[in-house]
Design a protein around this motif. Sequence first.
Motif, short mmCIF file in Angstrom:
data_model
loop_
_atom_site.label_atom_id
_atom_site.label_comp_id
_atom_site.label_asym_id
_atom_site.label_seq_id
_atom_site.Cartn_x
_atom_site.Cartn_y
_atom_site.Cartn_z
N ARG A 100 0.83 -1.21 0.00
CA ARG A 100 0.00 0.00 0.00
C ARG A 100 0.87 1.26 0.00
N LEU A 101 1.92 1.26 0.83
CA LEU A 101 2.83 2.40 0.87
C LEU A 101 3.53 2.59 -0.48
N PHE A 102 4.01 1.48 -1.03
CA PHE A 102 4.72 1.53 -2.31
C PHE A 102 3.80 2.04 -3.42
N ASN A 103 2.56 1.55 -3.47
CA ASN A 103 1.62 1.99 -4.51
C ASN A 103 1.31 3.48 -4.39
N ARG A 104 1.02 3.92 -3.17
CA ARG A 104 0.70 5.34 -2.98
C ARG A 104 1.88 6.19 -3.45
N THR A 105 3.09 5.78 -3.04
CA THR A 105 4.29 6.52 -3.42
C THR A 105 4.49 6.52 -4.93
N ALA A 106 4.30 5.37 -5.54
CA ALA A 106 4.51 5.26 -6.99
C ALA A 106 3.57 6.21 -7.74
N LEU A 107 2.31 6.25 -7.30
CA LEU A 107 1.36 7.17 -7.95
C LEU A 107 1.79 8.62 -7.73
N GLU A 108 2.26 8.92 -6.52
CA GLU A 108 2.69 10.29 -6.24
C GLU A 108 3.88 10.69 -7.12
N VAL A 109 4.80 9.76 -7.34
CA VAL A 109 5.95 10.06 -8.20
C VAL A 109 5.47 10.36 -9.63
N CYS A 110 4.49 9.58 -10.11
CA CYS A 110 3.90 9.89 -11.43
C CYS A 110 3.27 11.27 -11.42
N GLU A 111 2.54 11.58 -10.36
CA GLU A 111 1.90 12.90 -10.26
C GLU A 111 2.95 14.01 -10.28
N GLY A 112 4.04 13.82 -9.55
CA GLY A 112 5.11 14.82 -9.52
C GLY A 112 5.70 15.06 -10.90
N LEU B 47 -1.61 3.81 -14.46
CA LEU B 47 -2.67 2.79 -14.52
C LEU B 47 -2.13 1.42 -14.12
N LEU B 48 -0.88 1.16 -14.45
CA LEU B 48 -0.25 -0.10 -14.01
C LEU B 48 -0.15 -0.13 -12.49
N VAL B 49 0.23 1.01 -11.89
CA VAL B 49 0.28 1.07 -10.43
C VAL B 49 -1.12 0.88 -9.83
N LYS B 50 -2.12 1.48 -10.48
CA LYS B 50 -3.50 1.31 -10.00
C LYS B 50 -3.92 -0.16 -10.05
N ALA B 51 -3.41 -0.88 -11.04
CA ALA B 51 -3.72 -2.32 -11.12
C ALA B 51 -3.20 -3.02 -9.86
N TYR B 52 -1.98 -2.67 -9.45
CA TYR B 52 -1.42 -3.28 -8.25
C TYR B 52 -2.17 -2.81 -7.00
N GLU B 53 -2.70 -1.60 -7.04
CA GLU B 53 -3.49 -1.11 -5.92
C GLU B 53 -4.74 -1.97 -5.75
N GLU B 54 -5.36 -2.33 -6.86
CA GLU B 54 -6.52 -3.22 -6.78
C GLU B 54 -6.11 -4.60 -6.28
N LEU B 55 -5.01 -5.09 -6.82
CA LEU B 55 -4.52 -6.41 -6.43
C LEU B 55 -4.33 -6.48 -4.92
N ALA B 56 -3.82 -5.39 -4.34
CA ALA B 56 -3.56 -5.37 -2.90
C ALA B 56 -4.85 -5.45 -2.08
N LYS B 57 -6.02 -5.22 -2.73
CA LYS B 57 -7.30 -5.32 -2.02
C LYS B 57 -7.85 -6.74 -2.01
N CYS B 58 -7.18 -7.66 -2.69
CA CYS B 58 -7.66 -9.04 -2.76
C CYS B 58 -7.52 -9.70 -1.38
N PRO B 59 -8.25 -10.82 -1.18
CA PRO B 59 -8.19 -11.50 0.12
C PRO B 59 -6.73 -11.73 0.56
N ALA B 60 -6.42 -11.31 1.80
CA ALA B 60 -5.03 -11.30 2.28
C ALA B 60 -4.37 -12.67 2.20
N ASP B 61 -5.13 -13.73 2.46
CA ASP B 61 -4.52 -15.06 2.47
C ASP B 61 -4.21 -15.57 1.06
N LYS B 62 -4.68 -14.87 0.04
CA LYS B 62 -4.40 -15.28 -1.35
C LYS B 62 -3.42 -14.31 -2.04
N LEU B 63 -3.02 -13.27 -1.31
CA LEU B 63 -2.26 -12.18 -1.94
C LEU B 63 -0.95 -12.67 -2.57
#
Lengths: 325, 325
Positions: free
Chosen positions: A132-144, B111-127
């Motif tokens: 979660r930290l890595f994703n948020r940061t990665a998006l922020e770097v793109c925004e920057g 958008l690739l980062v956003k894909a990983y952001e969604e992935l991180a929302k998947c059930p924790a035991d399957k992550l």
Amino acid sequence: MFHKSVHAQIFQDYIHTVEFPSSPANLYDPIRYILSLSGKRIRPLLVSMGVELFDPSCVQASLPASAAIEYFHNFSLIHDDIMDKAPLRRGMETVHQKWNDSVAILSGDALLVKAYEELAKCPADKLGPLIRLFNRTALEVCEGQQYDMDFEQRDTVTQDEYINMIRLKTSVLLGCALQMGAIIGHADDTAQALLYEFGVNLGIAFQLQDDLLDVYGDPKTFGKQVGGDIIANKKTLLFIKLRALLQKADEAEFVHLLASDVEQEPKKVEKMKALYAKYDIQALAIDQKEKFTAIAYEKLRAIDVEESRKVALFALADALMIREQ
Amino acid sequence: MFHKSVHAQIFQDYIHTVEFPSSPANLYDPIRYILSLSGKRIRPLLVSMGVELFDPSCVQASLPASAAIEYFHNFSLIHDDIMDKAPLRRGMETVHQKWNDSVAILSGDALLVKAYEELAKCPADKLGPLIRLFNRTALEVCEGQQYDMDFEQRDTVTQDEYINMIRLKTSVLLGCALQMGAIIGHADDTAQALLYEFGVNLGIAFQLQDDLLDVYGDPKTFGKQVGGDIIANKKTLLFIKLRALLQKADEAEFVHLLASDVEQEPKKVEKMKALYAKYDIQALAIDQKEKFTAIAYEKLRAIDVEESRKVALFALADALMIREQ
């Protein structure tokens, strides 16, 4: 406490264990190439130092996080260099220059995926917060990076907008590196947040110092062309401060300098520096740099661990902030 | 069992809950734009169908995985369109055409980062398994795109190389979508692997059918220009088979057709089709397509779940493989 060069060696040994396939060569050769240019490896060092602040026994477990951060950083360099049409990086040809834009886009993409591959190797019980930290940061770097490009097209940029842009483009990744170390070192949320803020504020101060060195640095030691930002009309903190303070009487000179390249106005750099001097811009920029440095140190001081553990981070901050000026 | 349009609606409702910031507009507007062009949403559907095969109660939990796959697919479209200099996508301007290359590179990255952001929302035991599968697939898709570009520059490409390229570039993502569903639906490793292979082989068959339709499709219903691959000298399976079988007597004609555009040789498509007919290329390509289709069906049959649960996947495969020809 490890010495910096020990950290560097441990990290180097680790990333040599990460294999990249030989084929397709046009996908993986550029990745091997950019990683071989190496750079200072400051971000992996920050991860290790973040871990050590809380639990030195976890340094080994943090190496994939270091690799993830370093890969992400190099991915962003490959793509930024395309957008900036930069021919050189660390004194060598950029990827898009050595191959072509398509190769640079795609090998950058693959390197970003490799960053996530490393991230997935981190301790399973920390994976959620790390991603979660890595994703948020990665998006922020793109925004920057997007704001940086947007600002080139705009007439005016405020000081707050500029600080926010450099925070996103370069500083949050330093904070992220430190916080990832803290997470792996089992730090609590408060300590994590303080270490993150230490990194972000230090990063902003470092970037402001870079703006200062670009104008006032010693040509023998600075590495880049002194005056380069002035020649390119770059909207740095100094530029923004000058424009905000400029009086009617100096407006014509300022506009003339912006409209002139060094062919038309060989004294462009000297004349802009004269305006800076008239309005005391250097001192104002140093004030800002010191403000962010002070916040950084304050955050580090506030972290609730043995003071002896902080020595290395204070030393690193000192070393970064008193570069040759 | 949900109906396809029910799945589509559930997915559509889900991705409408995912917010993209308004600023910087040049980063997030292109993402909103490409997602609004929507397409067939076949990959999220595959995730849902993969879940339902094993545990329909997990469909809701799989929506972030569906979003991750769909975002990844759209990221790859944005970047591929830059590399291919494509002006249109789904009948609308491509991102790099509507904005510019830099915007397309950076919004694709985000958008690739956003894909990983969604992935991180998947059930924790399957992550762990989900991320590892996703990463491996993402790298393979990059490899496929690189091979595709490499092949354009090469004189000869073998059938195996071609099949491997389309497997990487387009088919593994279909297998990945299905397997992600299977993982979330608690399928065992054997069942996961069979469903993955079903998707990959179906994907290859689908692409081979696309090559066939490009030459033999009905211009009224095909969507793209029939004969486009022949006009562009694209090294499809038909091209590769013809070149492998071509006898001395026909070589001059073949070389002439490759060296001519439709201005110089208005009958380029008809004449190439005459060569295809002489060597029975259509039948040979259909054989290949049917070989992969048969493997796909065999894998699906081998999965150890109630046969009634497989009906929807067989129906989908049938629908994909008997498009208007």
